[in-house]
Design a protein around this motif. Structure first.
Motif, PDB file in Angstrom:
ATOM      1  N   UNK A  41      -7.781   2.454 -23.511  1.00 19.79           N
ATOM      2  CA  UNK A  41      -8.064   3.872 -23.739  1.00 19.79           C
ATOM      3  C   UNK A  41      -8.858   4.110 -25.006  1.00 19.79           C
ATOM      4  N   UNK A  42      -8.479   3.471 -26.087  1.00 18.61           N
ATOM      5  CA  UNK A  42      -9.222   3.642 -27.338  1.00 18.61           C
ATOM      6  C   UNK A  42     -10.629   3.081 -27.234  1.00 18.61           C
ATOM      7  N   UNK A  43     -10.783   1.955 -26.505  1.00 13.14           N
ATOM      8  CA  UNK A  43     -12.124   1.397 -26.321  1.00 13.14           C
ATOM      9  C   UNK A  43     -13.018   2.340 -25.540  1.00 13.14           C
ATOM     10  N   UNK A  44     -12.478   2.931 -24.494  1.00 13.95           N
ATOM     11  CA  UNK A  44     -13.268   3.878 -23.712  1.00 13.95           C
ATOM     12  C   UNK A  44     -13.587   5.133 -24.512  1.00 13.95           C
ATOM     13  N   UNK A  45     -12.641   5.570 -25.319  1.00  6.41           N
ATOM     14  CA  UNK A  45     -12.902   6.736 -26.167  1.00  6.41           C
ATOM     15  C   UNK A  45     -14.016   6.451 -27.162  1.00  6.41           C
ATOM     16  N   UNK A  46     -13.986   5.268 -27.768  1.00 10.01           N
ATOM     17  CA  UNK A  46     -15.058   4.895 -28.697  1.00 10.01           C
ATOM     18  C   UNK A  46     -16.398   4.809 -27.977  1.00 10.01           C
ATOM     19  N   UNK A  47     -16.396   4.263 -26.767  1.00  7.12           N
ATOM     20  CA  UNK A  47     -17.633   4.182 -25.994  1.00  7.12           C
ATOM     21  C   UNK A  47     -18.150   5.569 -25.663  1.00  7.12           C
ATOM     22  N   UNK A  95     -15.739   9.167 -18.985  1.00  2.00           N
ATOM     23  CA  UNK A  95     -14.660  10.157 -19.090  1.00  2.00           C
ATOM     24  C   UNK A  95     -13.749  10.092 -17.865  1.00  2.00           C
ATOM     25  N   UNK A  96     -14.334   9.918 -16.680  1.00  2.00           N
ATOM     26  CA  UNK A  96     -13.552   9.797 -15.454  1.00  2.00           C
ATOM     27  C   UNK A  96     -12.676   8.543 -15.484  1.00  2.00           C
ATOM     28  N   UNK A  97     -13.245   7.441 -15.962  1.00  2.00           N
ATOM     29  CA  UNK A  97     -12.471   6.201 -16.078  1.00  2.00           C
ATOM     30  C   UNK A  97     -11.349   6.352 -17.096  1.00  2.00           C
ATOM     31  N   UNK A  98     -11.618   7.046 -18.193  1.00  2.00           N
ATOM     32  CA  UNK A  98     -10.592   7.275 -19.202  1.00  2.00           C
ATOM     33  C   UNK A  98      -9.439   8.103 -18.633  1.00  2.00           C
ATOM     34  N   UNK A  99      -9.761   9.110 -17.842  1.00  2.00           N
ATOM     35  CA  UNK A  99      -8.714   9.910 -17.198  1.00  2.00           C
ATOM     36  C   UNK A  99      -7.892   9.060 -16.229  1.00  2.00           C
ATOM     37  N   UNK A 100      -8.567   8.156 -15.499  1.00  2.00           N
ATOM     38  CA  UNK A 100      -7.855   7.302 -14.562  1.00  2.00           C
ATOM     39  C   UNK A 100      -6.936   6.321 -15.286  1.00  2.00           C
TER      40      UNK A 100
END
Length: 335
Positions: free
Chosen positions: A142-148, A175-180
């Motif tokens: 989650x943090x990696x996707x948020x940083x990306x 954002x969709x992947x982060x929500x998933x």
């Protein structure tokens, strides 16, 4: 002091039974005018045959009554299920049969306790893995996707018009992947259960089911039912989660009723759907149903499943006396 007299052994019961029948036959021959000539007449042979039949019939009836506990024990041995504890036989009949029945009941109790303990350890291990995986998804992925996502936003602000739309699409996908990822993490470990209790967790679960399917979930949730032990709340939540998942995937239902609240003996969770139902046969269960039964066993709860083709399915879990103000079982040390 009252002294109990132990019942006679099976050997002496059979011996005395046959001896008594023989004595009756001898007395009948001695005190009645019945005799046997040589050669025997047809009437005498018929009388002897009737006497033998009567002796055999009496012997059969009395032996069947004496050995009935053994037949009941055999039937229980064939039907016993350690996931449905509490099946016992009354230790009655001859001394040997009563001793065998009592020994079997004691063995069954030990096996049920051992199965409950091993199931609880297995469930705890599964929850530990779920908790660890949920934490890794949240903290690392989650943090990696948020940083990306933040980096893409920065690049998008500095990009030319030709790549702005592609970067915006990339942000949408991230954002969709982060929500998933967040949804999967919440499913693995429902934090609302720890924070707000089982009632709120069930409400949230019903919302998720309605958003992800065409089901209408009617809720009858008593939020004043009080907190249960953490182990019991988690078991009830997982059972409700599995039951609702089965309804949305397999039942072809349009409506499901989720009920949770107090009853006279404790609390009860019930999931009722209007789907196609199924032909439920004990011993031939899917992995989902068996998992619900194992979680109920680990929590000391009683699970009942009622279903018939065409009339839907009812999953009910009753918890007797495991309130939060009662001492909970010692928590297993986690590493």
């Amino acid at each position: 002091m009252k002294r109990s007299i132990s019942p006679p052994s099976l050997f002496w019961r059979v011996f005395l039974l046959n001896a008594g029948l023989m004595v009756v036959a001898v007395v009948a021959l001695a005190l009645t005018p019945a005799t046997v000539s040589s050669p025997a007449t047809t009437r005498q042979l018929a009388t002897l045959a009737a006497g033998v039949v009567a002796l055999l019939a009496a012997n059969l009836v009395l032996l069947r009554v004496s050995l009935r506990p053994l037949s009941e024990l055999e039937g229980l041995m064939q039907q016993v299920d350690l996931l449905r504890p509490g099946q016992r036989l009354e230790a009655a009949g001859a001394r040997e049969l009563a001793a065998v029945t009592a020994a079997f009941n004691e063995m069954l109790q030990r096996l049920e306790l051992e199965r409950q303990a091993s199931t609880r350890l297995s469930v705890d291990s599964q929850e530990d893995e779920r908790r660890q995986l949920a934490g890794e998804l949240h903290d690392e992925v989650g943090q990696g996707l948020t940083a990306l996502l933040l980096e893409l936003r920065t690049v998008s602000e500095e990009a030319s018009d030709g790549t702005g739309e592609r970067l915006a699409e990339a942000q949408r996908l991230v954002r969709q992947t982060l929500d998933e990822v967040s949804r999967i993490a919440r499913r693995l470990r429902p934090t609302v259960l720890d924070d707000l209790g089982l009632g709120s967790a069930l409400e949230n679960l019903a919302d998720v089911v309605e958003r992800s399917s065409d089901l209408v979930v009617e809720r009858h949730i008593d939020h004043d039912a009080g907190r249960l032990t953490p182990e019991t709340e988690l078991a009830l939540y997982r059972i409700a989660q599995e039951a609702l998942t089965n309804v949305s995937r397999h039942a072809d239902a349009t409506r499901v009723e989720l009920t949770f609240g107090r009853n006279a003996a404790g609390v009860e969770l019930r999931v009722t759907d209007d789907g196609r139902g199924m032909l439920y046969v004990r011993g031939l269960e899917s992995g989902g149903i068996r998992g619900m039964r194992e979680r109920a066993l680990a929590a000391g709860a009683e699970l009942k499943l009622e279903s018939r083709p065409g009339v839907g399915t009812v999953v009910a879990v009753a918890v007797h006396g495991r309130r939060a103000d009662m001492p909970a079982a010692p928590a297993r040390e986690r590493t």
